[in-house]
Design a protein around this motif. Structure first.
Motif, PDB file in Angstrom:
ATOM      1  N   HIS A 270     -27.779 -38.409   5.753  1.00  0.00           N
ATOM      2  CA  HIS A 270     -26.921 -39.582   5.625  1.00  0.00           C
ATOM      3  C   HIS A 270     -26.430 -39.762   4.199  1.00  0.00           C
ATOM      4  O   HIS A 270     -25.280 -40.110   3.970  1.00  0.00           O
ATOM      5  CB  HIS A 270     -27.676 -40.834   6.087  1.00  0.00           C
ATOM      6  CG  HIS A 270     -27.947 -40.811   7.550  1.00  0.00           C
ATOM      7  ND1 HIS A 270     -28.868 -41.611   8.154  1.00  0.00           N
ATOM      8  CD2 HIS A 270     -27.404 -40.049   8.526  1.00  0.00           C
ATOM      9  CE1 HIS A 270     -28.893 -41.358   9.443  1.00  0.00           C
ATOM     10  NE2 HIS A 270     -28.006 -40.409   9.693  1.00  0.00           N
TER      11      HIS A 270
ATOM     12  N   LYS B  98     -23.555 -37.496   3.411  1.00  0.00           N
ATOM     13  CA  LYS B  98     -22.287 -38.023   3.930  1.00  0.00           C
ATOM     14  C   LYS B  98     -21.756 -39.123   3.025  1.00  0.00           C
ATOM     15  O   LYS B  98     -20.574 -39.180   2.720  1.00  0.00           O
ATOM     16  CB  LYS B  98     -22.483 -38.559   5.340  1.00  0.00           C
ATOM     17  CG  LYS B  98     -22.216 -37.517   6.390  1.00  0.00           C
ATOM     18  CD  LYS B  98     -21.899 -38.161   7.717  1.00  0.00           C
ATOM     19  CE  LYS B  98     -21.329 -37.122   8.661  1.00  0.00           C
ATOM     20  NZ  LYS B  98     -21.285 -37.608  10.034  1.00  0.00           N
ATOM     21  N   LEU B  99     -22.703 -39.956   2.600  1.00  0.00           N
ATOM     22  CA  LEU B  99     -22.323 -41.068   1.748  1.00  0.00           C
ATOM     23  C   LEU B  99     -21.717 -40.552   0.441  1.00  0.00           C
ATOM     24  O   LEU B  99     -20.665 -41.010  -0.002  1.00  0.00           O
ATOM     25  CB  LEU B  99     -23.566 -41.931   1.478  1.00  0.00           C
ATOM     26  CG  LEU B  99     -23.326 -43.216   0.705  1.00  0.00           C
ATOM     27  CD1 LEU B  99     -22.367 -44.113   1.483  1.00  0.00           C
ATOM     28  CD2 LEU B  99     -24.646 -43.935   0.498  1.00  0.00           C
TER      29      LEU B  99
ATOM     30  N   TYR C  67     -18.226 -39.417   1.014  1.00  0.00           N
ATOM     31  CA  TYR C  67     -17.260 -40.510   1.037  1.00  0.00           C
ATOM     32  C   TYR C  67     -16.985 -41.028  -0.365  1.00  0.00           C
ATOM     33  O   TYR C  67     -15.851 -41.270  -0.751  1.00  0.00           O
ATOM     34  CB  TYR C  67     -17.773 -41.646   1.917  1.00  0.00           C
ATOM     35  CG  TYR C  67     -17.570 -41.387   3.379  1.00  0.00           C
ATOM     36  CD1 TYR C  67     -18.660 -41.205   4.232  1.00  0.00           C
ATOM     37  CD2 TYR C  67     -16.292 -41.309   3.912  1.00  0.00           C
ATOM     38  CE1 TYR C  67     -18.473 -40.956   5.575  1.00  0.00           C
ATOM     39  CE2 TYR C  67     -16.101 -41.059   5.258  1.00  0.00           C
ATOM     40  CZ  TYR C  67     -17.194 -40.880   6.086  1.00  0.00           C
ATOM     41  OH  TYR C  67     -16.997 -40.640   7.404  1.00  0.00           O
ATOM     42  N   LEU C  68     -18.098 -41.176  -1.127  1.00  0.00           N
ATOM     43  CA  LEU C  68     -17.929 -41.660  -2.495  1.00  0.00           C
ATOM     44  C   LEU C  68     -17.068 -40.696  -3.292  1.00  0.00           C
ATOM     45  O   LEU C  68     -16.185 -41.097  -4.034  1.00  0.00           O
ATOM     46  CB  LEU C  68     -19.303 -41.813  -3.166  1.00  0.00           C
ATOM     47  CG  LEU C  68     -20.036 -43.105  -2.834  1.00  0.00           C
ATOM     48  CD1 LEU C  68     -21.458 -43.054  -3.376  1.00  0.00           C
ATOM     49  CD2 LEU C  68     -19.280 -44.298  -3.416  1.00  0.00           C
TER      50      LEU C  68
ATOM     51  N   ALA D  68     -13.479 -41.004  -2.389  1.00  0.00           N
ATOM     52  CA  ALA D  68     -12.941 -42.254  -2.918  1.00  0.00           C
ATOM     53  C   ALA D  68     -12.649 -42.119  -4.411  1.00  0.00           C
ATOM     54  O   ALA D  68     -11.595 -42.537  -4.896  1.00  0.00           O
ATOM     55  CB  ALA D  68     -13.930 -43.396  -2.683  1.00  0.00           C
TER      56      ALA D  68
ATOM     57  N   ALA E 255      -9.648 -39.909  -4.920  1.00  0.00           N
ATOM     58  CA  ALA E 255      -8.422 -40.639  -4.621  1.00  0.00           C
ATOM     59  C   ALA E 255      -8.059 -41.546  -5.789  1.00  0.00           C
ATOM     60  O   ALA E 255      -6.908 -41.606  -6.214  1.00  0.00           O
ATOM     61  CB  ALA E 255      -8.600 -41.445  -3.353  1.00  0.00           C
ATOM     62  N   LEU E 256      -9.054 -42.208  -6.329  1.00  0.00           N
ATOM     63  CA  LEU E 256      -8.797 -43.111  -7.445  1.00  0.00           C
ATOM     64  C   LEU E 256      -8.290 -42.356  -8.665  1.00  0.00           C
ATOM     65  O   LEU E 256      -7.365 -42.794  -9.331  1.00  0.00           O
ATOM     66  CB  LEU E 256     -10.081 -43.878  -7.802  1.00  0.00           C
ATOM     67  CG  LEU E 256     -10.430 -45.003  -6.828  1.00  0.00           C
ATOM     68  CD1 LEU E 256     -11.825 -45.531  -7.114  1.00  0.00           C
ATOM     69  CD2 LEU E 256      -9.397 -46.123  -6.935  1.00  0.00           C
TER      70      LEU E 256
ATOM     71  N   LEU F  10      -6.714 -39.587  -8.706  1.00  0.00           N
ATOM     72  CA  LEU F  10      -5.346 -39.121  -8.464  1.00  0.00           C
ATOM     73  C   LEU F  10      -4.345 -40.237  -8.719  1.00  0.00           C
ATOM     74  O   LEU F  10      -3.288 -40.033  -9.289  1.00  0.00           O
ATOM     75  CB  LEU F  10      -5.201 -38.621  -7.025  1.00  0.00           C
ATOM     76  CG  LEU F  10      -5.762 -37.218  -6.782  1.00  0.00           C
ATOM     77  CD1 LEU F  10      -5.860 -36.955  -5.285  1.00  0.00           C
ATOM     78  CD2 LEU F  10      -4.871 -36.184  -7.454  1.00  0.00           C
ATOM     79  N   VAL F  11      -4.747 -41.419  -8.263  1.00  0.00           N
ATOM     80  CA  VAL F  11      -3.870 -42.563  -8.448  1.00  0.00           C
ATOM     81  C   VAL F  11      -3.717 -42.878  -9.936  1.00  0.00           C
ATOM     82  O   VAL F  11      -2.654 -43.248 -10.410  1.00  0.00           O
ATOM     83  CB  VAL F  11      -4.435 -43.777  -7.686  1.00  0.00           C
ATOM     84  CG1 VAL F  11      -3.690 -45.041  -8.056  1.00  0.00           C
ATOM     85  CG2 VAL F  11      -4.334 -43.528  -6.189  1.00  0.00           C
TER      86      VAL F  11
ATOM     87  N   ALA G  35      -0.073 -34.931 -11.661  1.00  0.00           N
ATOM     88  CA  ALA G  35       0.168 -34.432 -10.318  1.00  0.00           C
ATOM     89  C   ALA G  35       1.642 -34.105 -10.096  1.00  0.00           C
ATOM     90  O   ALA G  35       2.004 -33.456  -9.142  1.00  0.00           O
ATOM     91  CB  ALA G  35      -0.302 -35.451  -9.303  1.00  0.00           C
ATOM     92  N   ASN G  36       2.509 -34.585 -10.976  1.00  0.00           N
ATOM     93  CA  ASN G  36       3.937 -34.483 -10.716  1.00  0.00           C
ATOM     94  C   ASN G  36       4.650 -33.359 -11.457  1.00  0.00           C
ATOM     95  O   ASN G  36       5.855 -33.366 -11.582  1.00  0.00           O
ATOM     96  CB  ASN G  36       4.617 -35.822 -11.048  1.00  0.00           C
ATOM     97  CG  ASN G  36       4.411 -36.810  -9.916  1.00  0.00           C
ATOM     98  OD1 ASN G  36       3.723 -36.501  -8.959  1.00  0.00           O
ATOM     99  ND2 ASN G  36       5.012 -37.969 -10.032  1.00  0.00           N
TER     100      ASN G  36
ATOM    101  N   TRP H  20       5.203 -30.425 -10.520  1.00  0.00           N
ATOM    102  CA  TRP H  20       6.103 -29.728  -9.592  1.00  0.00           C
ATOM    103  C   TRP H  20       7.458 -30.409  -9.495  1.00  0.00           C
ATOM    104  O   TRP H  20       8.449 -29.793  -9.176  1.00  0.00           O
ATOM    105  CB  TRP H  20       5.469 -29.670  -8.205  1.00  0.00           C
ATOM    106  CG  TRP H  20       5.184 -31.043  -7.644  1.00  0.00           C
ATOM    107  CD1 TRP H  20       4.062 -31.786  -7.822  1.00  0.00           C
ATOM    108  CD2 TRP H  20       6.055 -31.848  -6.850  1.00  0.00           C
ATOM    109  NE1 TRP H  20       4.161 -32.991  -7.193  1.00  0.00           N
ATOM    110  CE2 TRP H  20       5.376 -33.061  -6.579  1.00  0.00           C
ATOM    111  CE3 TRP H  20       7.345 -31.660  -6.327  1.00  0.00           C
ATOM    112  CZ2 TRP H  20       5.940 -34.075  -5.821  1.00  0.00           C
ATOM    113  CZ3 TRP H  20       7.905 -32.675  -5.570  1.00  0.00           C
ATOM    114  CH2 TRP H  20       7.203 -33.878  -5.321  1.00  0.00           C
ATOM    115  N   ALA H  21       7.480 -31.717  -9.775  1.00  0.00           N
ATOM    116  CA  ALA H  21       8.689 -32.496  -9.549  1.00  0.00           C
ATOM    117  C   ALA H  21       9.728 -32.344 -10.656  1.00  0.00           C
ATOM    118  O   ALA H  21      10.819 -32.884 -10.563  1.00  0.00           O
ATOM    119  CB  ALA H  21       8.327 -33.969  -9.378  1.00  0.00           C
TER     120      ALA H  21
END
Lengths: 455, 269
Positions: free
Chosen positions: A2, A5-6, A9-10, A13, A16-17, A19-20, A26-27, A29-30
Motif C-alpha cells: 500500500h 502505491k501511495l 501517487y505522491l 503528484a 505534475a506540480l 511540470l506546472v 517543457a516548451n 519544442w514550441a
C-alpha cells in the motif's frame, strides 16, 4: 504494498506540480527553430502554376500457366511498366485549370505511350453553379467497387492486373454542370461521345468466349463497334442529391450505352459486337447507423436493344434490376470492416434460358450460360492499419453464392515517407465453372509489386 | 481498498496544493463550468475562424513527414454544433484532399473526405474517432473536440495559474485511455497540457498547447504537440494566418466545398 502505491501517487503528484512550475523548460519544442521555414508558399513559386507528380515502377505476373495469353503475347507476366505522372494546376482570372498526364514505358505492350488522365477547366457561373469541362474522372454512387448508377468509364483491365485502384476510374470527355440549390444539388454530365469501358481483351487477361466455347485471348475490341457518331451517340448522366436529417438521398438517370459490347446478335453472321442502348434509373441513400455507415442503392437497367426473336435473347443483354446494400464500421481500433450484398435480377430470364437451350441444341454453347435469374454477390473489405496508417493491410473479397465463384484482392501498402510508397498484392480468381463472371479469370490470377515516388 | 487509496491520494494532492497556494481557500468554480469554458476557449473561439497549419510527424526513428492544410471553422448559432472544412496542400499525395465535418455533440458527427484523384466523396463512419488523422499522432477527435458528456470530470487541484482536472470515460470500453488529466490555464481557460493514462496507470500520450497569442481578442495557441510515449513518436503542429469573426457563410461548409473549396475564405487575407 500500500505504501508503494501511495508513494507512486505522491510521485506523480509531485511530478505534475514540477511540470506546472517549469512550463518554459517543457516548451523548447514550441520554438519551431529546428524546423526551418518550409511552409509551401504559393506566391513564392516562379511558375504561374503548380507542378507535381510521381514516378512509378510496377510489375506483375500470372500465377498459373495461361496458355491462350502466352500464345498471343509470348509473356507470362501482365504488368511491367514505368510510369511518370505530371500534375499541373493553376488558375487564370476566375478559371481553374488542371492537367494530369502519364508517360508510360510499357514492357507488356512493348511501347511508349502518353495517357491523358485530366485536362479540364473549371469555373463558376453565377452564385450557385460550377462547371467543369474537358477530360475528367467522374464518380458517384454509394457502392464500394460495385457500381450501379455510376456508368462513367471503368478500366477493369488496370484494376484486374494490379495498377493503383485510382486507375479503375477511366477519364470521361465531358461537360459537368453542378447546380447547388438550397436543398437540392443537380449534377448533369454530358459526354458528347460514348466511351466504352476497358475490359479484359486477351492481351493481358483471357476470358471465356461463348462463341468459341472456351478460354480465349482473341481481342474483343477489334471485333466490336462503338457508337461513334457525334452528337447522337453521346451519354447523359444526371444526379439529384439532398440531405435530410443526416441521411443522403440521391436520384440518378443515365442515357447512353452498355459499357461492354454485349450485343452479339450479329457476330454469328460475321458481324461485329455492339454496345446496345442502355437507360438507367436509380436511387440511393447513405446514413450513419450505430457505429458505422449504411448505404443502399438500386437501379433499373433498361436494355434498349433487347431482342427476343430466334436465339437473340441469348445474344442481346436483358433488362435488369440491380440492388446493393452495405455496412461499414470500425470493428476494433484500426480494423475497418465493410460488408456489401449485391443483386442483379435478370428481367426476362426464361426467354434467355430458352434461347441458350436452342443454341446448345444447335451445338453452340451450353444452356447453363444463361446464368441465374438472380445473380448475387457478397463483398467484404477488411482494412487494418498500423503505424498511424503508414502500413495498411487490406483484403477485398467478392464471393458469389449463385455463380459459385470468387475474386480476392489482398494487398499491403507501406508509406515509407511523404515521397515513397511501396505496394504489393494479388488478384486471385476461382470458381466452379469456367464461364462464370469471376471463374473465367482463374487462369488470369496474378500478383504484383509497385513502388511510387512522388515529387 | 483501491478506491480508498485513490481518495487518500487525491486528498493528499489537494493538501499539497493547499500548502503551495493559499488562494485555493476560495472555492473554485464548479468543474462543469471549468470544462465548459475550456471547451469554449479551445474549440469555439469567435463566431468563426480560419487558420493555416503545418504538421511535422516524427516517428521513433526520427524520420519525419509533413502535412500542410488550411482550416475553416464555423459555430452554428444557438447550438453547440460546428462545421469544419480542412483543405490539404501538402504533401502532393494529399493535395486538394478535403475533409468536411458537421460536428454535433448531442448525436454523431457527419464527416466526409474528398479524394480528388477518383473524384470520390467518401463518408467516414461515425465510430472511428480515436484513430490517426492523416498519419499524425493527432486523432480526429483532437481536431474537433471530444464530447464533454463522454467523461466524468473532477477537479484534482487548483494552483495559482491552473486548474488540474481528471476525466474518466463513462464507457471505458469505447476508448484506449483509462483517464486523462488536463492542466487548464486560469487566465485563458486553454488546456496547456493533457496527459492520457492507460489501464496500468502509465501516462502514454501527452498533448500540449504553447505559444499562446491573442488574435482578434481570442487567446490562441500557435503551437501544439502530441507525444506518443508508447511508440516514441510525436507530431508538432504550427499555426499561422489565424483570424476570427470573418463572417464565413454556411455555404462554405457544404458538399460544394469538397470539389470546389472556397478560395475566397481559404486564401490569406
Amino acid at each position: 504494498m500500500h505504501l508503494e502505491k501511495l508513494y507512486g501517487y505522491l510521485g506523480s503528484a509531485t511530478l505534475a506540480l514540477s511540470l506546472v512550475a517549469t512550463p518554459v523548460l517543457a516548451n523548447d519544442w514550441a520554438s519551431g527553430d529546428d524546423w526551418g521555414d518550409d511552409w509551401e508558399e504559393e506566391e513564392e513559386s516562379r511558375l504561374p502554376f503548380r507542378v507535381g507528380g510521381f514516378l512509378e515502377a510496377a510489375g506483375g505476373a500470372h500465377i498459373h500457366d495461361n496458355k491462350v495469353v502466352d500464345d498471343r503475347i509470348g509473356k507470362n507476366y501482365n504488368l511491367a511498366e514505368t510510369r511518370v505522372r505530371l500534375d499541373i494546376d493553376g488558375d487564370w482570372k476566375a478559371v481553374d485549370y488542371s492537367l494530369k498526364v502519364d508517360g508510360v514505358a510499357d514492357g507488356v505492350d512493348e511501347e511508349f505511350r502518353a495517357e491523358l488522365r485530366e485536362a479540364l477547366v473549371s469555373f463558376e457561373v453565377g452564385e450557385r453553379t460550377d462547371v467543369r469541362a474537358g477530360r475528367q474522372v467522374l464518380t458517384w454512387g454509394t457502392g464500394d467497387l460495385l457500381f450501379i448508377n455510376d456508368l462513367f468509364p471503368k478500366d477493369w483491365q488496370s484494376f484486374l492486373i494490379g495498377r493503383d485502384e485510382d486507375y479503375l476510374k477511366g477519364p470521361s470527355d465531358a461537360i459537368r454542370t453542378i447546380w447547388y440549390g438550397e436543398e437540392v444539388t443537380v449534377d448533369l454530365v454530358w459526354s458528347p461521345l460514348f466511351k466504352e469501358g476497358n475490359y479484359p481483351d486477351g492481351d493481358r487477361l483471357s476470358y471465356f468466349n461463348p462463341m468459341e466455347g472456351g478460354q480465349s485471348a482473341q481481342p474483343i475490341s477489334d471485333n466490336a463497334r462503338e457508337p461513334n457518331s457525334f452528337p447522337d451517340d453521346g451519354e447523359l448522366a444526371l444526379r439529384l442529391a439532398t440531405r435530410q436529417a443526416g441521411v443522403e438521398y440521391e436520384l440518378y438517370g443515365y442515357w447512353g450505352y452498355w459499357p461492354e459490347p454485349n450485343d452479339l446478335s450479329r457476330v454469328m453472321e460475321g458481324g461485329k459486337a455492339k454496345h446496345p442502348e442502355l437507360h438507367v434509373y436509380g436511387a440511393s441513400l447513405r446514413t450513419g447507423l450505430g457505429p458505422g455507415l449504411f448505404n443502399a442503392e438500386a437501379g433499373y437497367y433498361h436494355s434498349g436493344d433487347y431482342d427476343n426473336s430466334g436465339t437473340n435473347a441469348a445474344l442481346t443483354p436483358n433488362s435488369e434490376v440491380r440492388f446493393l446494400m452495405g455496412y461499414d464500421w470500425e470493428l476494433v481500433t484500426n480494423l475497418n470492416v465493410g460488408l456489401q450484398y449485391y443483386l442483379e435480377w435478370n428481367q426476362d430470364h426464361d426467354e434467355q434460358k430458352a434461347a441458350w437451350t436452342s443454341l446448345e441444341q444447335a451445338g453452340m454453347g451450353m444452356k447453363e450460360m444463361a446464368g441465374e435469374e438472380y445473380r448475387q454477390l457478397l463483398t467484404t473489405r477488411l482494412t487494418y492499419t498500423q503505424m498511424r496508417g503508414d502500413l495498411m493491410w487490406s483484403l477485398f473479397a467478392f464471393v458469389s453464392p449463385s455463380d459459385e465463384d470468387y475474386y480476392l484482392r489482398p494487398s499491403v501498402r507501406y508509406r515509407a515517407s511523404d515521397e515513397l510508397t511501396l505496394s504489393a498484392g494479388g488478384n486471385l480468381f476461382g470458381g466452379e465453372n469456367d464461364y462464370s463472371f469471376f471463374g473465367q479469370f482463374e487462369k488470369d490470377s496474378n500478383v504484383y509489386l509497385r513502388a511510387r515516388y512522388r515529387f | 481498498m483501491k478506491t480508498n487509496l485513490k481518495q487518500l491520494a487525491t486528498g493528499l494532492a489537494g493538501g499539497l496544493t493547499l500548502m503551495l497556494s493559499s488562494s485555493l481557500l476560495l472555492a473554485a468554480p464548479p468543474v462543469s463550468e471549468i470544462i465548459e469554458k475550456a471547451n469554449q476557449a479551445s474549440y469555439y473561439a469567435g463566431q468563426d475562424g480560419r487558420s493555416e497549419a503545418r504538421m511535422r510527424i516524427e516517428d521513433s526513428r526520427g524520420r519525419t513527414q509533413t502535412r500542410q492544410f488550411t482550416v475553416l471553422r464555423q459555430n452554428v448559432e444557438g447550438s453547440d454544433r460546428q462545421n469544419y472544412l480542412v483543405v490539404f496542400s501538402r504533401p502532393s499525395e494529399y493535395r486538394n484532399t478535403v475533409f468536411l465535418v458537421h460536428k454535433n455533440p448531442s448525436a454523431d458527427d457527419d464527416r466526409w473526405l474528398y479524394l480528388p484523384d477518383m473524384d470520390l466523396v467518401r463518408r467516414i463512419a461515425p465510430g472511428d474517432k480515436r484513430t490517426s488523422f492523416v498519419g499524425a499522432h493527432i486523432f480526429y477527435e483532437d481536431i474537433s473536440g471530444r464530447n464533454l458528456n463522454d467523461d466524468n470530470h473532477e477537479l484534482l487541484e487548483e494552483t495559482e495559474d491552473q486548474y488540474v482536472l481528471k476525466s474518466t470515460p463513462k464507457d471505458a470500453g469505447s476508448v484506449e485511455f483509462a483517464s486523462f488529466q488536463t492542466w487548464i490555464d486560469k487566465e485563458t481557460f486553454l488546456p496547456v497540457r493533457i496527459e492520457y493514462t492507460d489501464s496500468s496507470g502509465e501516462v502514454y500520450r501527452i498533448m500540449e498547447n504553447a505559444n499562446i497569442e491573442e488574435v482578434d481578442g481570442y487567446p490562441t495557441p500557435m503551437m501544439m504537440r502530441v507525444q506518443d510515449l508508447n511508440s516514441g513518436g510525436n507530431t508538432v503542429v504550427q499555426f499561422r494566418g489565424v483570424s476570427y469573426d470573418l463572417g464565413i457563410p454556411d455555404s462554405a461548409f457544404t458538399e460544394r466545398s469538397l470539389r470546389n473549396p472556397p478560395s475566397e475564405w481559404l486564401d490569406r487575407r
